[in-house]
Design a protein around this motif. Structure first.
Motif, PDB file in Angstrom:
ATOM      1  N   GLU A   1       0.815  -1.211   0.000  1.00  0.00           N
ATOM      2  CA  GLU A   1       0.000   0.000   0.000  1.00  0.00           C
ATOM      3  C   GLU A   1       0.851   1.265   0.000  1.00  0.00           C
ATOM      4  N   ILE A   2       1.949   1.268   0.777  1.00  0.00           N
ATOM      5  CA  ILE A   2       2.802   2.464   0.853  1.00  0.00           C
ATOM      6  C   ILE A   2       3.483   2.721  -0.485  1.00  0.00           C
ATOM      7  N   LEU A   3       3.916   1.655  -1.149  1.00  0.00           N
ATOM      8  CA  LEU A   3       4.530   1.806  -2.467  1.00  0.00           C
ATOM      9  C   LEU A   3       3.511   2.352  -3.462  1.00  0.00           C
ATOM     10  N   ALA A   4       2.282   1.868  -3.385  1.00  0.00           N
ATOM     11  CA  ALA A   4       1.217   2.390  -4.249  1.00  0.00           C
ATOM     12  C   ALA A   4       0.968   3.866  -3.968  1.00  0.00           C
ATOM     13  N   ASN A   5       1.001   4.249  -2.698  1.00  0.00           N
ATOM     14  CA  ASN A   5       0.840   5.661  -2.335  1.00  0.00           C
ATOM     15  C   ASN A   5       1.994   6.503  -2.872  1.00  0.00           C
ATOM     16  N   ALA A   6       3.191   5.920  -2.870  1.00  0.00           N
ATOM     17  CA  ALA A   6       4.357   6.635  -3.397  1.00  0.00           C
ATOM     18  C   ALA A   6       4.198   6.895  -4.891  1.00  0.00           C
ATOM     19  N   PHE A   7       3.700   5.903  -5.624  1.00  0.00           N
ATOM     20  CA  PHE A   7       3.441   6.093  -7.054  1.00  0.00           C
ATOM     21  C   PHE A   7       2.438   7.228  -7.261  1.00  0.00           C
ATOM     22  N   SER A   8       1.406   7.240  -6.447  1.00  0.00           N
ATOM     23  CA  SER A   8       0.383   8.282  -6.566  1.00  0.00           C
ATOM     24  C   SER A   8       0.962   9.660  -6.284  1.00  0.00           C
ATOM     25  N   ALA A   9       1.783   9.758  -5.220  1.00  0.00           N
ATOM     26  CA  ALA A   9       2.416  11.039  -4.872  1.00  0.00           C
ATOM     27  C   ALA A   9       3.381  11.481  -5.969  1.00  0.00           C
ATOM     28  N   TRP A  10       4.111  10.530  -6.532  1.00  0.00           N
ATOM     29  CA  TRP A  10       5.058  10.807  -7.614  1.00  0.00           C
ATOM     30  C   TRP A  10       4.314  11.332  -8.838  1.00  0.00           C
ATOM     31  N   GLU A  11       3.201  10.711  -9.135  1.00  0.00           N
ATOM     32  CA  GLU A  11       2.396  11.135 -10.279  1.00  0.00           C
ATOM     33  C   GLU A  11       1.858  12.553 -10.081  1.00  0.00           C
ATOM     34  N   GLN A  12       1.335  12.826  -8.892  1.00  0.00           N
ATOM     35  CA  GLN A  12       0.800  14.153  -8.611  1.00  0.00           C
ATOM     36  C   GLN A  12       1.902  15.215  -8.673  1.00  0.00           C
ATOM     37  N   LEU A  13       3.071  14.894  -8.136  1.00  0.00           N
ATOM     38  CA  LEU A  13       4.207  15.815  -8.174  1.00  0.00           C
ATOM     39  C   LEU A  13       4.616  16.119  -9.606  1.00  0.00           C
ATOM     40  N   SER A  14       4.635  15.102 -10.447  1.00  0.00           N
ATOM     41  CA  SER A  14       5.073  15.257 -11.837  1.00  0.00           C
ATOM     42  C   SER A  14       4.035  15.954 -12.700  1.00  0.00           C
ATOM     43  N   LYS A  15       2.820  16.094 -12.190  1.00  0.00           N
ATOM     44  CA  LYS A  15       1.765  16.782 -12.923  1.00  0.00           C
ATOM     45  C   LYS A  15       1.609  18.242 -12.496  1.00  0.00           C
ATOM     46  N   SER A  16       2.186  18.606 -11.351  1.00  0.00           N
ATOM     47  CA  SER A  16       2.052  19.965 -10.841  1.00  0.00           C
ATOM     48  C   SER A  16       2.889  20.932 -11.676  1.00  0.00           C
ATOM     49  N   LYS A  17       2.252  21.895 -12.311  1.00  0.00           N
ATOM     50  CA  LYS A  17       2.957  22.836 -13.180  1.00  0.00           C
ATOM     51  C   LYS A  17       4.025  23.610 -12.417  1.00  0.00           C
ATOM     52  N   GLU A  18       3.701  24.017 -11.205  1.00  0.00           N
ATOM     53  CA  GLU A  18       4.661  24.780 -10.396  1.00  0.00           C
ATOM     54  C   GLU A  18       5.873  23.935 -10.056  1.00  0.00           C
ATOM     55  N   ASP A  19       5.638  22.667  -9.640  1.00  0.00           N
ATOM     56  CA  ASP A  19       6.752  21.792  -9.285  1.00  0.00           C
ATOM     57  C   ASP A  19       7.561  21.394 -10.508  1.00  0.00           C
ATOM     58  N   VAL A  20       6.892  21.166 -11.624  1.00  0.00           N
ATOM     59  CA  VAL A  20       7.606  20.814 -12.855  1.00  0.00           C
ATOM     60  C   VAL A  20       8.534  21.946 -13.278  1.00  0.00           C
ATOM     61  N   LEU A  21       8.068  23.170 -13.156  1.00  0.00           N
ATOM     62  CA  LEU A  21       8.888  24.327 -13.514  1.00  0.00           C
ATOM     63  C   LEU A  21      10.120  24.408 -12.615  1.00  0.00           C
ATOM     64  N   ALA A  22       9.909  24.248 -11.315  1.00  0.00           N
ATOM     65  CA  ALA A  22      11.025  24.296 -10.372  1.00  0.00           C
ATOM     66  C   ALA A  22      11.992  23.141 -10.600  1.00  0.00           C
ATOM     67  N   TYR A  23      11.449  21.950 -10.860  1.00  0.00           N
ATOM     68  CA  TYR A  23      12.268  20.765 -11.112  1.00  0.00           C
ATOM     69  C   TYR A  23      13.119  20.939 -12.370  1.00  0.00           C
TER      70      TYR A  23
END
Length: 366
Positions: free
Chosen positions: A268-290
């Motif tokens: 379950e935690i690994l699945a949550n990590a995938f979800s968090a990773w996906e959300q992070l990679s979709k955030s325009k603000e975070d993508v710009l900073a990254y």
């Protein structure tokens, strides 16, 4: 009467067989629907670990900005705790159950980039301090840098009037994308303070100093050779998560994704990590900073490569020049020997060859 009984018995057998066949058919369809063949009866958390983003759009988690957002945020605290327990091999009563993210200015901030701090620093429920960071580029200062950060974090616990007995263990974790130890083939190395001859630790009650180095290049090499098992080793699956995307090579390891996707069906935690990773990679603000951070890192690496190339080029040119000068000198010394053999005057030889009389006399004595 016997025929009647035999007829009823036959009907009973046929009815029972049909019932079992119908139930087995339903079970087969359900298992096929959820694709749980490997986990006998375990219902999956997600049919796909990533559902709304291509793998190529995922952030490289070994870029420090992405790593900090993934493992250094309050909303992903549970992910951080599991990851730390895996690295430190904490089990039973020693398990880290809670962490508090701290804001000590231990490592400073990114040069030319004020969006995020470099280090992740947490305090556990026992008060232990843990500093965790990733390093993409080898700046050849990891050991001194690590000890400096550790010492700053360790001494930061003391305020005026506090006794030394209040100091709690401090742990530093370095996740490196390059080779740190040339002579060691294993990817995870842990260091403590020991006495040289007895190998006794400096403190039996507390781990005063604990430093971890994880070398991702060695880890991925071992995984590619099937020397690691992500199903039995929790740390392996988390490091696979970190190594799945390599932004510098513009590469995604699809085989790693397939293995982790299967694991995420029961972790379950690994699945949550995938979800968090996906959300992070979709955030325009975070993508710009990254992307800004990644560009800075790549530019700095390019500069280091240019400096290295120029130094090597200069070395080659100096080597060639030195070789030419040595060749000219050897020719002059050979001329000296020939002229001496003809009984020519030393002063005349010096004038012809440009060598000093002292050097000609040295050649004469050889």
């Amino acid at each position: 009467m016997d025929l009647l009984l035999r007829g009823e018995w036959s009907s009973f057998v046929i009815s029972t067989f049909m019932t079992i066949y119908f139930q087995m058919s339903l079970l087969y369809r359900e298992r096929k629907r959820y694709n749980t063949t490997n986990y006998s009866g375990v219902k999956p958390i997600n049919r796909k670990a990533l559902s709304r983003i291509p793998l190529s759009k995922l952030m490289d988690l070994t870029v420090d900005y992405a790593f900090k957002q993934m493992f250094g945020s309050e909303k992903n605290k549970r992910i951080t705790i599991v990851f730390l327990n895996a690295i430190l091999q904490r089990t039973g009563r020693d398990t880290i159950k809670e962490v508090e993210f701290t804001s000590q200015e231990v490592g400073g901030e990114y040069k030319d980039d004020k969006q995020s701090r470099l280090d992740i620093v947490v305090r556990t429920q026992k008060g232990d301090l843990i500093n965790m960071e990733v390093q993409l580029s080898n700046e050849h200062n990891m050991f001194k840098r690590t000890l400096y950060y550790w010492s700053r974090l360790y001494t930061s616990q003391l305020s005026k009037g506090m006794g030394y007995h209040t100091l709690l263990p401090t742990i530093t974790i370095n996740i490196c994308h390059f080779t740190v130890f040339d002579k060691n083939t294993y990817y995870h190395n842990t260091f403590h303070l020991y006495e040289d001859s007895t190998m006794q630790r400096i403190s039996d009650s507390d781990e005063v100093l604990e430093v971890h180095f994880i070398e991702m290049n060695k880890f991925l090499h071992m995984w590619s050779r099937n020397e690691l098992n992500a199903f039995d080793d929790i740390l392996v699956r988390w490091l696979l998560l970190l190594g799945m995307v390599d932004a510098r090579k513009e590469k995604v390891y699809n085989q790693i994704y397939q293995e982790l996707e299967e694991l995420a069906m029961k972790d379950e935690i690994l699945a949550n990590a995938f979800s968090a990773w996906e959300q992070l990679s979709k955030s325009k603000e975070d993508v710009l900073a990254y992307e800004s951070r990644l560009k800075y890192i790549l530019d700095e690496e390019a500069k280091l490569e240019d400096v290295k190339y120029m130094a090597e080029k200069k070395g080659r040119e100096e080597g060639r020049e030195e070789g030419r000068e040595k060749g000219i000198l050897e020719e002059k010394e050979e001329t000296v020997r020939k002229l001496l053999a003809k009984k020519m005057d030393v002063d005349f030889i010096a004038e012809v060859t440009g060598l000093t009389v002292e050097r000609i006399n040295e050649i004469t004595s050889l």
